[in-house]
Design a protein around this motif. Structure first.
Motif, PDB file in Angstrom:
ATOM      1  N   PHE A   1      10.084  91.156  53.539  1.00  0.00           N
ATOM      2  CA  PHE A   1       9.388  90.002  52.979  1.00  0.00           C
ATOM      3  C   PHE A   1       9.706  88.705  53.730  1.00  0.00           C
ATOM      4  N   SER A   2      10.369  88.810  54.842  1.00  0.00           N
ATOM      5  CA  SER A   2      10.621  87.616  55.655  1.00  0.00           C
ATOM      6  C   SER A   2       9.332  87.190  56.348  1.00  0.00           C
ATOM      7  N   ALA A   3       9.296  85.950  56.790  1.00  0.00           N
ATOM      8  CA  ALA A   3       8.094  85.429  57.446  1.00  0.00           C
ATOM      9  C   ALA A   3       7.759  86.227  58.706  1.00  0.00           C
ATOM     10  N   ASP A   4       8.775  86.653  59.427  1.00  0.00           N
ATOM     11  CA  ASP A   4       8.548  87.431  60.653  1.00  0.00           C
ATOM     12  C   ASP A   4       7.980  88.809  60.337  1.00  0.00           C
ATOM     13  N   GLN A   5       8.565  89.480  59.335  1.00  0.00           N
ATOM     14  CA  GLN A   5       8.113  90.821  58.988  1.00  0.00           C
ATOM     15  C   GLN A   5       6.707  90.815  58.394  1.00  0.00           C
ATOM     16  N   MET A   6       6.369  89.760  57.676  1.00  0.00           N
ATOM     17  CA  MET A   6       5.038  89.672  57.074  1.00  0.00           C
ATOM     18  C   MET A   6       4.008  89.074  58.027  1.00  0.00           C
ATOM     19  N   LEU A   7       4.444  88.729  59.241  1.00  0.00           N
ATOM     20  CA  LEU A   7       3.551  88.217  60.305  1.00  0.00           C
ATOM     21  C   LEU A   7       2.795  86.959  59.861  1.00  0.00           C
ATOM     22  N   LEU A   8       3.480  86.089  59.139  1.00  0.00           N
ATOM     23  CA  LEU A   8       2.810  84.909  58.595  1.00  0.00           C
ATOM     24  C   LEU A   8       2.291  83.985  59.690  1.00  0.00           C
ATOM     25  N   ASP A   9       3.064  83.787  60.743  1.00  0.00           N
ATOM     26  CA  ASP A   9       2.622  82.916  61.836  1.00  0.00           C
ATOM     27  C   ASP A   9       1.415  83.503  62.547  1.00  0.00           C
ATOM     28  N   ASP A  10       1.388  84.815  62.712  1.00  0.00           N
ATOM     29  CA  ASP A  10       0.264  85.474  63.381  1.00  0.00           C
ATOM     30  C   ASP A  10      -1.018  85.356  62.557  1.00  0.00           C
ATOM     31  N   PHE A  11      -0.911  85.585  61.260  1.00  0.00           N
ATOM     32  CA  PHE A  11      -2.084  85.461  60.392  1.00  0.00           C
ATOM     33  C   PHE A  11      -2.583  84.017  60.364  1.00  0.00           C
ATOM     34  N   TYR A  12      -1.653  83.082  60.359  1.00  0.00           N
ATOM     35  CA  TYR A  12      -2.032  81.659  60.343  1.00  0.00           C
ATOM     36  C   TYR A  12      -2.767  81.291  61.635  1.00  0.00           C
ATOM     37  N   ALA A  13      -2.228  81.721  62.774  1.00  0.00           N
ATOM     38  CA  ALA A  13      -2.850  81.392  64.061  1.00  0.00           C
ATOM     39  C   ALA A  13      -4.234  82.031  64.179  1.00  0.00           C
ATOM     40  N   ASP A  14      -4.371  83.266  63.689  1.00  0.00           N
ATOM     41  CA  ASP A  14      -5.659  83.959  63.758  1.00  0.00           C
ATOM     42  C   ASP A  14      -6.702  83.268  62.892  1.00  0.00           C
ATOM     43  N   ALA A  15      -6.314  82.882  61.668  1.00  0.00           N
ATOM     44  CA  ALA A  15      -7.252  82.196  60.772  1.00  0.00           C
ATOM     45  C   ALA A  15      -7.645  80.834  61.329  1.00  0.00           C
ATOM     46  N   GLU A  16      -6.689  80.149  61.932  1.00  0.00           N
ATOM     47  CA  GLU A  16      -6.985  78.831  62.520  1.00  0.00           C
ATOM     48  C   GLU A  16      -7.940  78.965  63.700  1.00  0.00           C
ATOM     49  N   GLN A  17      -7.760  80.007  64.489  1.00  0.00           N
ATOM     50  CA  GLN A  17      -8.639  80.224  65.638  1.00  0.00           C
ATOM     51  C   GLN A  17     -10.064  80.547  65.197  1.00  0.00           C
ATOM     52  N   ARG A  18     -10.203  81.321  64.112  1.00  0.00           N
ATOM     53  CA  ARG A  18     -11.519  81.695  63.605  1.00  0.00           C
ATOM     54  C   ARG A  18     -12.075  80.667  62.627  1.00  0.00           C
ATOM     55  N   ASP A  19     -11.281  79.618  62.338  1.00  0.00           N
ATOM     56  CA  ASP A  19     -11.673  78.561  61.405  1.00  0.00           C
ATOM     57  C   ASP A  19     -12.051  79.149  60.060  1.00  0.00           C
ATOM     58  N   GLU A  20     -11.188  80.018  59.538  1.00  0.00           N
ATOM     59  CA  GLU A  20     -11.407  80.663  58.249  1.00  0.00           C
ATOM     60  C   GLU A  20     -10.136  80.586  57.421  1.00  0.00           C
ATOM     61  N   ARG A  21     -10.279  80.890  56.144  1.00  0.00           N
ATOM     62  CA  ARG A  21      -9.105  80.959  55.284  1.00  0.00           C
ATOM     63  C   ARG A  21      -8.266  82.180  55.633  1.00  0.00           C
ATOM     64  N   ILE A  22      -6.972  82.054  55.401  1.00  0.00           N
ATOM     65  CA  ILE A  22      -6.090  83.201  55.591  1.00  0.00           C
ATOM     66  C   ILE A  22      -6.333  84.196  54.459  1.00  0.00           C
ATOM     67  N   ASP A  23      -6.513  85.459  54.815  1.00  0.00           N
ATOM     68  CA  ASP A  23      -6.709  86.501  53.802  1.00  0.00           C
ATOM     69  C   ASP A  23      -5.330  86.993  53.358  1.00  0.00           C
ATOM     70  N   ILE A  24      -4.833  86.449  52.249  1.00  0.00           N
ATOM     71  CA  ILE A  24      -3.505  86.808  51.768  1.00  0.00           C
ATOM     72  C   ILE A  24      -3.436  88.278  51.380  1.00  0.00           C
ATOM     73  N   LYS A  25      -4.536  88.814  50.874  1.00  0.00           N
ATOM     74  CA  LYS A  25      -4.547  90.236  50.476  1.00  0.00           C
ATOM     75  C   LYS A  25      -4.304  91.133  51.686  1.00  0.00           C
ATOM     76  N   GLU A  26      -4.809  90.735  52.836  1.00  0.00           N
ATOM     77  CA  GLU A  26      -4.611  91.537  54.043  1.00  0.00           C
ATOM     78  C   GLU A  26      -3.137  91.581  54.438  1.00  0.00           C
ATOM     79  N   ILE A  27      -2.439  90.487  54.226  1.00  0.00           N
ATOM     80  CA  ILE A  27      -0.995  90.460  54.508  1.00  0.00           C
ATOM     81  C   ILE A  27      -0.268  91.457  53.614  1.00  0.00           C
ATOM     82  N   TRP A  28      -0.596  91.429  52.318  1.00  0.00           N
ATOM     83  CA  TRP A  28       0.068  92.333  51.379  1.00  0.00           C
ATOM     84  C   TRP A  28      -0.333  93.780  51.598  1.00  0.00           C
ATOM     85  N   SER A  29      -1.528  94.011  52.114  1.00  0.00           N
ATOM     86  CA  SER A  29      -1.977  95.391  52.326  1.00  0.00           C
ATOM     87  C   SER A  29      -1.107  96.119  53.345  1.00  0.00           C
TER      88      SER A  29
END
Length: 213
Positions: free
Chosen positions: A121-149
């Motif tokens: 559940f650490s930020a690194d293990q949950m890839l939070l920075d990667d999901f944030y960068a991807d959503a910012e690049q696509r100009d979309e909201r971060i899909d939190i459900k995808e992180i938990w999946s």
């Protein structure tokens, strides 16, 4: 009226979830609480209305919708009013309410790990920075459900342990905060099932709607 108009747009969006609703109500309350140019009676009426709105809601589910956002976590809660032990108790109760089974010891230890952002559940293990960068690049909201999946590795209906936390988070974060989509679907049903097309069976109407969507 601008804060109310913004709040209406946010809460009526098709991808609005419970955490968005709670944050919007909180922002409205803070805005009108600190608004100095407003009539005192009007201000009090608005604040009472917001308190009533939240008071009539299932507050525990709204709390978990925020808690299960790993970017927000429990940092926005006042620990004097809502302690980590309170969050644990709420999570266990909601899990039992949804899956109709009690939580196990592994679920508890996993929940404590999430509270402290440890292990998977650490930020690194949950890839939070990667999901944030991807959503910012696509100009979309971060899909939190995808992180938990990524953590939902169990095929059981009511998984235990860490997978149970992930499954519960996905369930809570999948709840849409308004009935806009339902109203839209029923409106579309009305355009399909008309006087000229009244012999269409409910199954045909449903199938046609699925194709259109």
């Amino acid at each position: 009226l601008e804060p109310l108009a913004i709040a209406a747009n946010v809460t009526q969006a098709s991808d609005t979830h419970l955490n968005h609703v709670l944050f919007t109500l909180r922002q409205l309350y803070r805005t009108f609480k600190s608004f100095s140019g407003l009539n005192a009676a009007v201000q009090e009426c608005i604040l009472e209305s917001l308190e009533m709105c939240l008071g009539q809601a299932d507050q525990n589910v709204f709390i978990l919708a925020v808690f299960f956002n790993p970017y927000v976590h429990s940092h926005c809660f006042n620990q004097k009013a809502l302690s980590p032990l309170d969050l644990v108790a709420i999570t266990q109760w909601i899990y039992k309410r949804i899956f109709r089974v009690d939580t196990d010891t592994q679920f508890l230890w996993g929940l404590l790990a999430y509270l402290n952002s440890n292990n998977e559940f650490s930020a690194d293990q949950m890839l939070l920075d990667d999901f944030y960068a991807d959503a910012e690049q696509r100009d979309e909201r971060i899909d939190i459900k995808e992180i938990w999946s990524l953590l939902d590795v169990s095929k059981e209906i009511a998984p235990a342990g860490h997978a149970g936390i992930a499954r519960l988070a996905i369930r809570i974060l999948s709840i849409v905060g308004n009935s806009g989509n339902c109203k839209h679907v029923f409106s579309e049903f009305g355009t399909m099932h008309t006087n000229r097309q009244s012999r269409l069976s409910p199954v045909k109407v449903h199938q046609s709607m699925e194709v259109k969507m």
